[in-house]
Design a protein around this motif. Structure first.
Motif, mmCIF file in Angstrom:
data_model
loop_
_atom_site.group_PDB
_atom_site.id
_atom_site.type_symbol
_atom_site.label_atom_id
_atom_site.label_comp_id
_atom_site.label_asym_id
_atom_site.label_seq_id
_atom_site.Cartn_x
_atom_site.Cartn_y
_atom_site.Cartn_z
ATOM 1 N N PRO A 50 15.661 6.796 1.537
ATOM 2 C CA PRO A 50 15.871 6.147 0.238
ATOM 3 C C PRO A 50 14.894 4.997 -0.031
ATOM 4 O O PRO A 50 14.397 4.849 -1.153
ATOM 5 C CB PRO A 50 17.316 5.636 0.324
ATOM 6 C CG PRO A 50 17.971 6.507 1.332
ATOM 7 C CD PRO A 50 16.904 6.852 2.321
ATOM 8 N N MET A 51 14.594 4.193 0.970
ATOM 9 C CA MET A 51 13.672 3.075 0.773
ATOM 10 C C MET A 51 12.254 3.586 0.523
ATOM 11 O O MET A 51 11.532 3.060 -0.332
ATOM 12 C CB MET A 51 13.683 2.136 1.981
ATOM 13 C CG MET A 51 12.764 0.947 1.813
ATOM 14 S SD MET A 51 13.097 -0.038 0.347
ATOM 15 C CE MET A 51 14.456 -1.000 0.904
ATOM 16 N N THR A 52 11.863 4.622 1.239
ATOM 17 C CA THR A 52 10.541 5.198 1.042
ATOM 18 C C THR A 52 10.404 5.757 -0.375
ATOM 19 O O THR A 52 9.394 5.542 -1.041
ATOM 20 C CB THR A 52 10.283 6.300 2.089
ATOM 21 O OG1 THR A 52 10.361 5.713 3.388
ATOM 22 C CG2 THR A 52 8.925 6.939 1.914
ATOM 23 N N ALA A 53 11.443 6.442 -0.844
ATOM 24 C CA ALA A 53 11.418 6.984 -2.215
ATOM 25 C C ALA A 53 11.358 5.855 -3.244
ATOM 26 O O ALA A 53 10.612 5.950 -4.232
ATOM 27 C CB ALA A 53 12.639 7.856 -2.449
ATOM 28 N N ALA A 54 12.110 4.795 -3.010
ATOM 29 C CA ALA A 54 12.110 3.664 -3.943
ATOM 30 C C ALA A 54 10.742 2.995 -3.986
ATOM 31 O O ALA A 54 10.223 2.686 -5.077
ATOM 32 C CB ALA A 54 13.181 2.653 -3.547
ATOM 33 N N LEU A 55 10.135 2.764 -2.831
ATOM 34 C CA LEU A 55 8.821 2.106 -2.797
ATOM 35 C C LEU A 55 7.731 2.990 -3.391
ATOM 36 O O LEU A 55 6.822 2.491 -4.065
ATOM 37 C CB LEU A 55 8.470 1.705 -1.369
ATOM 38 C CG LEU A 55 9.247 0.509 -0.828
ATOM 39 C CD1 LEU A 55 9.035 0.350 0.669
ATOM 40 C CD2 LEU A 55 8.845 -0.754 -1.554
ATOM 41 N N ALA A 56 7.808 4.300 -3.164
ATOM 42 C CA ALA A 56 6.829 5.212 -3.758
ATOM 43 C C ALA A 56 6.962 5.211 -5.279
ATOM 44 O O ALA A 56 5.962 5.115 -6.006
ATOM 45 C CB ALA A 56 7.000 6.620 -3.199
ATOM 46 N N SER A 57 8.193 5.275 -5.762
ATOM 47 C CA SER A 57 8.430 5.264 -7.213
ATOM 48 C C SER A 57 7.938 3.959 -7.838
ATOM 49 O O SER A 57 7.283 3.962 -8.884
ATOM 50 C CB SER A 57 9.918 5.448 -7.511
ATOM 51 O OG SER A 57 10.368 6.659 -6.977
ATOM 52 N N TYR A 58 8.278 2.855 -7.191
ATOM 53 C CA TYR A 58 7.853 1.530 -7.662
ATOM 54 C C TYR A 58 6.341 1.464 -7.791
ATOM 55 O O TYR A 58 5.796 1.014 -8.802
ATOM 56 C CB TYR A 58 8.382 0.477 -6.677
ATOM 57 C CG TYR A 58 7.687 -0.853 -6.698
ATOM 58 C CD1 TYR A 58 7.994 -1.811 -7.659
ATOM 59 C CD2 TYR A 58 6.733 -1.176 -5.735
ATOM 60 C CE1 TYR A 58 7.369 -3.044 -7.668
ATOM 61 C CE2 TYR A 58 6.106 -2.401 -5.738
ATOM 62 C CZ TYR A 58 6.419 -3.328 -6.706
ATOM 63 O OH TYR A 58 5.793 -4.539 -6.712
ATOM 64 N N SER A 59 5.641 1.928 -6.774
ATOM 65 C CA SER A 59 4.184 1.833 -6.787
ATOM 66 C C SER A 59 3.561 2.791 -7.799
ATOM 67 O O SER A 59 2.529 2.477 -8.396
ATOM 68 C CB SER A 59 3.620 2.080 -5.396
ATOM 69 O OG SER A 59 3.806 0.916 -4.616
ATOM 70 N N ILE A 60 4.169 3.945 -8.007
ATOM 71 C CA ILE A 60 3.649 4.870 -9.014
ATOM 72 C C ILE A 60 3.786 4.250 -10.407
ATOM 73 O O ILE A 60 2.852 4.292 -11.217
ATOM 74 C CB ILE A 60 4.362 6.232 -8.918
ATOM 75 C CG1 ILE A 60 3.922 6.943 -7.629
ATOM 76 C CG2 ILE A 60 4.081 7.094 -10.140
ATOM 77 C CD1 ILE A 60 4.765 8.149 -7.256
ATOM 78 N N VAL A 61 4.957 3.650 -10.686
ATOM 79 C CA VAL A 61 5.174 3.010 -11.986
ATOM 80 C C VAL A 61 4.189 1.859 -12.197
ATOM 81 O O VAL A 61 3.575 1.736 -13.259
ATOM 82 C CB VAL A 61 6.631 2.519 -12.106
ATOM 83 C CG1 VAL A 61 6.810 1.595 -13.296
ATOM 84 C CG2 VAL A 61 7.580 3.698 -12.204
#
Length: 128
Positions: A50-61
Protein backbone atom coordinates in the motif's frame (compact mmCIF):
# COMPACT_ATOMS: atom_id res chain seq x y z
CA UNK A 1 27.39 27.92 -23.82
CA UNK A 2 29.44 27.83 -20.61
CA UNK A 3 29.93 31.57 -20.62
CA UNK A 4 26.17 32.08 -21.01
CA UNK A 5 25.53 29.84 -18.02
CA UNK A 6 28.16 31.64 -15.93
CA UNK A 7 26.64 34.97 -16.94
CA UNK A 8 23.22 33.70 -15.85
CA UNK A 9 24.63 32.43 -12.52
CA UNK A 10 25.80 35.96 -11.72
CA UNK A 11 22.46 37.53 -12.63
CA UNK A 12 19.64 38.58 -10.29
CA UNK A 13 17.44 35.96 -12.01
CA UNK A 14 19.73 33.19 -10.78
CA UNK A 15 19.68 34.54 -7.22
CA UNK A 16 15.91 34.77 -7.40
CA UNK A 17 15.74 31.14 -8.59
CA UNK A 18 18.14 29.74 -5.99
CA UNK A 19 16.32 31.53 -3.16
CA UNK A 20 12.86 30.33 -4.22
CA UNK A 21 10.68 27.37 -3.40
CA UNK A 22 10.86 26.53 -7.11
CA UNK A 23 14.42 25.37 -6.36
CA UNK A 24 14.43 24.34 -2.68
CA UNK A 25 11.16 22.39 -2.79
CA UNK A 26 12.51 19.83 -5.28
CA UNK A 27 15.91 19.74 -3.57
CA UNK A 28 14.24 18.84 -0.26
CA UNK A 29 12.03 16.32 -2.07
CA UNK A 30 15.02 14.35 -3.39
CA UNK A 31 15.06 12.42 -0.10
CA UNK A 32 12.12 10.33 -1.36
CA UNK A 33 13.72 8.94 -4.52
CA UNK A 34 17.10 8.50 -2.85
CA UNK A 35 15.47 6.42 -0.10
CA UNK A 36 13.51 4.43 -2.69
CA UNK A 37 16.68 3.70 -4.66
CA UNK A 38 18.46 2.59 -1.47
CA UNK A 39 15.50 0.33 -0.65
CA UNK A 40 15.91 -1.55 -3.94
CA UNK A 41 18.65 -3.60 -2.25
CA UNK A 42 16.46 -4.71 0.68
CA UNK A 43 14.56 -7.98 0.87
CA UNK A 44 11.16 -8.11 -0.78
CA UNK A 45 9.44 -9.24 2.41
CA UNK A 46 9.85 -5.75 3.95
CA UNK A 47 8.18 -3.89 1.06
CA UNK A 48 4.80 -2.37 1.93
CA UNK A 49 2.45 -2.74 -1.03
CA UNK A 50 0.00 0.00 0.00
CA UNK A 51 2.77 2.50 0.79
CA UNK A 52 4.57 1.74 -2.46
CA UNK A 53 1.34 2.28 -4.42
CA UNK A 54 0.67 5.54 -2.58
CA UNK A 55 4.18 6.90 -3.20
CA UNK A 56 4.10 5.88 -6.87
CA UNK A 57 0.72 7.56 -7.35
CA UNK A 58 1.88 10.68 -5.51
CA UNK A 59 4.97 10.99 -7.68
CA UNK A 60 3.06 10.40 -10.91
CA UNK A 61 0.58 13.16 -10.01
CA UNK A 62 3.33 15.59 -9.04
CA UNK A 63 5.34 14.77 -12.18
CA UNK A 64 2.37 15.98 -14.17
CA UNK A 65 2.10 19.06 -11.95
CA UNK A 66 5.80 19.88 -12.47
CA UNK A 67 5.28 19.63 -16.22
CA UNK A 68 2.09 21.72 -16.29
CA UNK A 69 3.14 24.55 -13.95
CA UNK A 70 4.41 27.71 -15.61
CA UNK A 71 7.36 28.04 -15.69
CA UNK A 72 7.98 24.32 -15.91
CA UNK A 73 9.86 22.96 -12.93
CA UNK A 74 12.28 20.48 -14.47
CA UNK A 75 14.03 19.82 -11.15
CA UNK A 76 10.73 18.78 -9.55
CA UNK A 77 9.86 16.72 -12.63
CA UNK A 78 13.18 14.85 -12.45
CA UNK A 79 12.71 14.22 -8.73
CA UNK A 80 9.20 12.79 -9.07
CA UNK A 81 9.91 10.86 -12.26
CA UNK A 82 12.86 9.21 -10.51
CA UNK A 83 10.73 8.43 -7.46
CA UNK A 84 7.85 7.07 -9.58
CA UNK A 85 10.27 4.80 -11.43
CA UNK A 86 11.84 3.52 -8.19
CA UNK A 87 8.44 3.00 -6.55
CA UNK A 88 7.06 1.16 -9.59
CA UNK A 89 10.15 -1.06 -9.52
CA UNK A 90 9.51 -1.73 -5.81
CA UNK A 91 5.88 -2.48 -6.65
CA UNK A 92 6.95 -5.02 -9.28
CA UNK A 93 9.26 -6.66 -6.73
CA UNK A 94 6.39 -6.75 -4.20
CA UNK A 95 3.99 -8.39 -6.69
CA UNK A 96 6.60 -10.89 -7.88
CA UNK A 97 7.47 -11.87 -4.31
CA UNK A 98 3.97 -12.08 -2.82
CA UNK A 99 1.85 -13.16 -5.81
CA UNK A 100 4.11 -14.84 -8.38
CA UNK A 101 5.94 -17.46 -6.33
CA UNK A 102 8.93 -15.46 -5.12
CA UNK A 103 8.21 -16.19 -1.47
CA UNK A 104 8.04 -19.95 -2.05
CA UNK A 105 11.21 -19.94 -4.14
CA UNK A 106 13.07 -18.01 -1.46
CA UNK A 107 11.94 -20.39 1.29
CA UNK A 108 12.90 -23.48 -0.75
CA UNK A 109 16.37 -22.01 -1.35
CA UNK A 110 16.69 -21.35 2.38
CA UNK A 111 15.64 -24.95 3.16
CA UNK A 112 18.15 -26.32 0.64
CA UNK A 113 20.95 -24.26 2.17
CA UNK A 114 20.10 -25.50 5.65
CA UNK A 115 20.02 -29.12 4.39
CA UNK A 116 23.50 -28.67 2.89
CA UNK A 117 24.77 -27.22 6.20
CA UNK A 118 23.29 -30.14 8.13
CA UNK A 119 24.85 -32.70 5.77
CA UNK A 120 28.25 -31.00 6.04
CA UNK A 121 28.00 -31.03 9.83
CA UNK A 122 27.10 -34.72 9.78
CA UNK A 123 29.90 -35.63 7.34
CA UNK A 124 32.72 -33.61 8.93
CA UNK A 125 33.55 -34.65 12.49
CA UNK A 126 33.95 -31.74 14.92
CA UNK A 127 32.24 -29.16 12.69
CA UNK A 128 29.47 -28.35 15.16
Amino acid sequence: MASTFVHWLRSPAAREYFFSTHFWGPVANWGLPLAAIADLKKDEDVISGPMTAALASYSIVFSRFAWRVIPRNYLLLACHATNATAQLTQGARFVRYHYMGGKEAKSSIKESAEAVKDSVKAAVPGSN
